[in-house]
Design an enzyme around this catalytic site. Structure first.
Site, short mmCIF file in Angstrom:
data_model
loop_
_atom_site.label_atom_id
_atom_site.label_comp_id
_atom_site.label_asym_id
_atom_site.label_seq_id
_atom_site.Cartn_x
_atom_site.Cartn_y
_atom_site.Cartn_z
N LYS A 185 -38.72 -21.54 -23.52
CA LYS A 185 -38.37 -20.39 -22.66
C LYS A 185 -39.71 -19.22 -22.86
O LYS A 185 -39.93 -19.02 -24.02
CB LYS A 185 -36.94 -19.90 -23.20
CG LYS A 185 -36.28 -19.09 -22.33
CD LYS A 185 -34.93 -18.59 -22.63
CE LYS A 185 -34.29 -17.77 -21.41
NZ LYS A 185 -32.86 -17.39 -21.98
N SER A 229 -29.59 -18.10 -18.19
CA SER A 229 -30.90 -17.55 -17.85
C SER A 229 -31.89 -18.70 -18.39
O SER A 229 -33.27 -18.66 -18.01
CB SER A 229 -31.24 -16.38 -18.70
OG SER A 229 -31.18 -16.47 -20.07
N SER A 278 -26.41 -18.57 -21.72
CA SER A 278 -27.69 -18.88 -21.08
C SER A 278 -28.49 -20.13 -21.80
O SER A 278 -29.40 -20.45 -21.03
CB SER A 278 -28.71 -17.67 -21.52
OG SER A 278 -28.37 -16.80 -20.70
#
Lengths: 483, 486
Positions: B76, B151, B175
């Site tokens: 990420k 996210s 997330s």
């Protein structure tokens, strides 16, 4: 109407740790800009603070020294505001629960003993510096100072004059150096004060509205700023105006304070506990360990000087005005190792507070830089105590010590300054003076006391000042009275 | 090699069936061929990845391989990685190159894993659909008209599209788990404090926790071993002896007590989600587990408490993006204040600004007690609820998300509706508890449903066991998205 001035001080003492309070970067002063700023100090994305326990240790020392409560659990909070030299956009400080609560500072102003209560002392980080010169319409940012540990010491509004405020600040300054938590260098900003000043009608129990003077980095500015500000406030009130709570700056160039921001313009700092740091826990063992390593504090040492060494309060207070002086005194006393420690203590105190202080003052030197070290002064004191030196000769030897001519004994030898205590030698001189001054001898015998003093003077002169004056007196008197 | 488990990949690399360079190259080729349709990656740097793969091959040849040596992992774009652009999905950091490695990146590097690239995400991890990214929305590999969740949407989509065998994510309010559910992959948020936050760009410090996304519980265990570890640079990092998270994977579930909170099975849940979750729980009963009703009465307060605490911390954490030292700075400005205003107005997207405003508001003088302190009290109630529930059960199960993947653009106009996407996941963050999402079905439209397993503190190994035994019995985690089959 008579006005009473009310003053409280917030003092920032830079803690003398090697590294910063939340990063491993060095804290040394004067490095080229941004060479002592780590990723944490620059507030790169993703970095986190880690508390330097050395800074906590120093806060604990302070708490012990001012007889305060050391909170077993205190909280680091974020004080949020934007400024280019505040890299994270918040300062890590302590808000609701500081590491130190309460305490007091006791000092003298003239003949009066004064106690100022402390509200709290909390740990926080310093900001960087904005540099507005040399950048042609732009500002430079130096983050070397960002993250330097500070102890903010907040007093109650217990001071009633600029003199008291300065005396308090000086006492605090000596104390933080005494307990070795701050180097006290005011020029480098290691010790600086904000003064909260208000005035009220004498006898009023209610506090007036205060204005805060920011960032005073000398005792002289502190004094001037408070005096100006208090007078300004009194003038305003006497003209029928009211005081608005505000923050002001002191301009040393014109000696005036000027408005920085009013209460309405004050920041809302949006304090909240810093989620990156755990509550600061201080256990009994840590406290005990710190307590065991505390030096003898000024008050304790002063009372020891007075009770054990019979020094006057004035002498003792003067010796403990800073740790270097007190340590110097103890070192001299130890080196002299006298039979009569009280007599020696008095003599040493006189020399330190008199001749040495004057010489240092003339040369604009600190005691730590004195050319006359404690052992050297001890050598001189020893020769005064054993009557080798008269006080006049001692001063000459001191000059020699100051100029690096060797030890007291070497200087006495080299300059031939030994006091003449050999009674045979003195008798010879006395006989010569009597023989050469028959008129004065006659005057003395005729009852003129003044003539005796003149004869003593002649003997001393003949000995080049080296004859022991007490012996000269005795021998001369004996010869005149018997003859 | 694309559909292979990490354990098998590791074995194949050791047996020299293929090299890390070949494996990494295969994934880079898949990214090249498929990511235009998914937008899972913000940055791919084949030269750097392949150089790491070559180094891994040498290490394998020297016989010094660890389980992840040579295995490509996507990260990420919230983790700072030295030399890599680290954007956090924001224009603010569009061109930021980190000069240092996050603790987690360092751990992967030490393990010899290959950094396959930096995945797309909601801007500063604020979002539940990956639509707030400055680099454009990520598309769900099961239906590219739908969101992947957020996210960590890029990481979840990358695994679901077989563009990476495993990926890292972060979870502040769901997330990792919510995008894992919406993309039909497995994701784990560890106990708060197990994975160092050093170098993980902060959203809400007291809630943020990194974790893995992968195809199975077994793979999660392997990646988690590398991610977990004490780090003195993070004061909230926990100092515990290392454990092997795969150690209990195969243990039978006989006697397992599953807590079912009625608050997590109420209104707002789609019928398809309910059906799949009920079936999954039935499967657990068949595996020997018993179920018990538990109460989490503070649950309904979780979302409002979260949307006070997270924005409050974020408003302060994001203050450092001021245009002074790095990152975006507005081009034209009159003075300092104007520079701040324009930089932050232009550098941040709408959702980030919304949360900074909320956070600033709730911390303001006069509001702090009513909002922030009150939310902290609720947070303690939430933790207490769980503590009481775990007196009666070993794990808690629920849907991960009330619905399956929704269409891109459907919820962007209604932030509150969007915030409710995380209604089942937020409580675990407030309490600091670990949570897993595993695939447990497909809805009528063929979109994945996720089952959430919440465990007690430090029970990750047991939770992975619970997930793995189910996955050995079912094949939902093996279903492939259309893109994965391309």
């Amino acid at each position: 109407m008579n006005w009473e001035i009310v003053i409280g001080l917030e003092t920032h003492a830079q803690l003398s740790t090697k590294s910063k309070i939340f990063s491993g970067a060095a804290t040394a002063f004067g490095a080229p800009p941004n060479t002592q700023a780590s990723a944490v100090d620059v507030a790169l994305p993703g970095v986190l603070p880690v508390l330097n326990v050395g800074a906590v240790e120093k806060a604990i020392r302070f708490g012990i020294a001012v007889d305060a409560t050391i909170n077993r659990r205190s909280i680091f909070a974020r004080k949020n505001y934007f400024y280019p030299d505040l890299p994270k956009g918040y300062q890590i400080s302590q808000f609701e629960i500081p590491v130190v609560s309460g305490g007091r500072v006791v000092f003298r102003v003239g003949d009066e003993e004064k106690t100022v209560r402390l509200t709290r002392a909390h740990l926080e980080e310093d900001a960087g510096k904005s540099l507005h010169e040399d950048f042609h319409g732009m500002s430079g940012i130096d983050l070397n100072r960002a993250g330097t540990p500070l102890l903010e010491i907040v007093s109650e509004p217990d001071m009633r004059s600029a003199e008291e405020a300065v005396a308090y600040a000086k006492t605090l300054h000596a104390l933080v150096r005494w307990i070795e938590i701050c180097d006290g260098n005011m020029q480098e900003g290691s010790f600086r004060c904000d003064a909260n000043v208000s005035v009220r009608p004498e006898g009023s129990a209610q506090l007036g509205t205060r204005r805060e003077i920011k960032n005073l980095n000398s005792f002289r500015f502190l004094q001037q700023a408070i005096e100006y500000e208090a007078n300004w406030q009194i003038e305003q009130l006497e003209e029928g105006n009211s005081i608005e709570q505000a923050t002001v700056l002191f301009d040393p160039d014109n000696g005036q304070t000027r408005l920085m921001r009013t209460k309405e313009e004050a920041h809302d700092y949006r304090y909240f506990p810093d989620p990156d740091l755990l509550p600061l826990a201080i256990d009994e063992a840590w406290l005990e360990r710190t307590r065991a390593h505390m030096p003898e504090l000024p008050a304790a040492r002063q009372s020891r000087f007075q009770s054990e060494l019979a020094l006057s309060e004035q002498d003792a207070a003067s010796l403990v005005s800073d740790r270097d002086t007190a340590d110097y005194f103890d070192a001299v006393l130890e080196a002299v190792d006298p039979d009569d420690s009280k007599a020696a203590a008095k003599l040493i105190a006189n020399w330190i507070n008199g001749e040495l202080a004057a010489a240092l003052n003339r040369a604009e030197l600190d005691l730590t830089d004195s050319p006359v070290q404690a052992t050297a002064l001890a050598g001189l004191i020893t020769r005064i105590m054993d009557k080798t030196l008269s006080s006049k000769l001692a001063r000459e030897v001191f000059d020699g010590l100051w100029n690096g001519e060797g030890s007291a004994d070497e200087i006495i030898e080299k300059r031939g300054l030994k006091q003449i205590s050999d009674s045979g030698a003195i008798e010879k001189l006395v006989d010569e003076v009597i023989a050469a001054n028959q008129q004065q001898v006659a005057d003395y015998r005729g009852g003129k006391q003044k003539a005796f003093n003149s004869l003593v003077g002649q003997v001393m002169k003949a000995s080049k000042g080296k004859a022991n004056p007490a012996q000269v007196n005795e021998i001369l008197k004996g010869k005149l009275d018997s003859g | 090699m694309i559909d292979t488990s990490l354990k098998q990949l590791s074995a194949d690399l050791a047996a020299k069936k293929f090299s890390s360079v070949e494996l990494t190259g295969a994934y880079l080729d898949r990214i090249e061929a498929n990511d235009a349709a998914i937008n899972a990656f913000i940055t791919v740097d084949p030269d750097v990845s392949l150089a790491q793969a070559r180094a891994a091959d040498e290490r394998i040849a020297r016989g010094e391989a660890q389980p992840l040596t040579g295995i490509p992992v996507a990260h990420k774009d919230i983790w700072c990685a030295k030399g890599w652009r680290t954007t956090c999905g924001s224009r603010m950091l569009e061109n930021f190159r980190s000069p240092y490695d996050a603790h987690v990146i360092q751990r992967f590097n030490e393990a010899g894993a290959v950094n396959l690239g930096k995945t797309n995400m909601d801007e500063f991890a604020m979002g539940s659909s990956n639509e707030t990214s400055f680099f454009g929305p990520v598309r769900n590999p099961w239906d590219t008209a739908c969101v992947p969740g957020g996210s960590s949407g890029g990481s979840a989509a990358a695994v679901a599209a077989a563009l990476a065998p495993a990926a890292t994510g972060t979870d502040t309010g769901g997330s990792i788990r919510q995008p894992a559910a919406l993309c039909g992959v497995s994701g784990l948020k560890p106990t708060y404090g197990l994975v160092s936050r050093y170098g993980m760009i902060a959203f809400a410090s007291s809630l943020d926790q990194g974790g893995p996304l992968a195809k199975s519980a077994e793979d999660l265990a392997l990646v988690l071993d590398t991610m977990v570890g004490f780090d003195a640079r993070d004061s909230t990092s926990l100092e515990r002896s290392a454990e092997e998270y795969a150690r209990m994977l195969e243990e039978p579930l006989q006697g397992l007590r599953i807590g079912l909170p009625k608050e997590y099975f109420g209104e707002g849940m789609s019928a398809d989600v309910r059906k799949s979750v009920d079936e999954a729980i039935d499967e657990y009963r068949k595996l020997g587990a018993t179920t018990v009703d538990v109460e989490l009465p503070a649950s309904e307060l979780s979302v409002p408490a979260y949307y006070v605490i997270a924005p409050a911390e974020a408003s302060s954490n994001l203050s450092r993006y001021d245009g002074v030292r790095y990152g975006y700075r507005a081009e034209n400005y009159d003075d300092l204040l104007d520079m701040y205003c324009k930089t932050r107005a232009q550098g941040f997207g709408a959702e980030v600004k919304r949360r900074i405003l909320i956070g600033t508001y709730v911390l303001s003088h006069g509001y702090y007690d009513a909002y922030y302190l009150q939310a902290q009290r609720i947070r303690r109630l939430v933790a207490r609820d769980f503590a009481q529930a775990f007196e009666h059960c070993d794990v808690i199960m629920s849907p991960t998300s009330p619905s399956t993947a929704f269409r891109i653009g459907d919820r962007t106009a209604d932030p509150v509706q969007m915030y409710l996407s995380d209604i089942y996941t937020i409580a675990a963050n407030l309490a600091g508890l670990p949570g897993i999402s595993i695939p447990c079905g497909l809805d009528g439209a063929g979109l994945p449903v996720g089952l959430q397993i919440i465990g007690n503190y430090f029970s990750e190994a047991r939770m992975l066991n619970v997930a793995n035994v189910y996955q050995k019995q079912t094949d939902w985690h093996l279903r492939k998205s259309p893109v994965a089959s391309n």
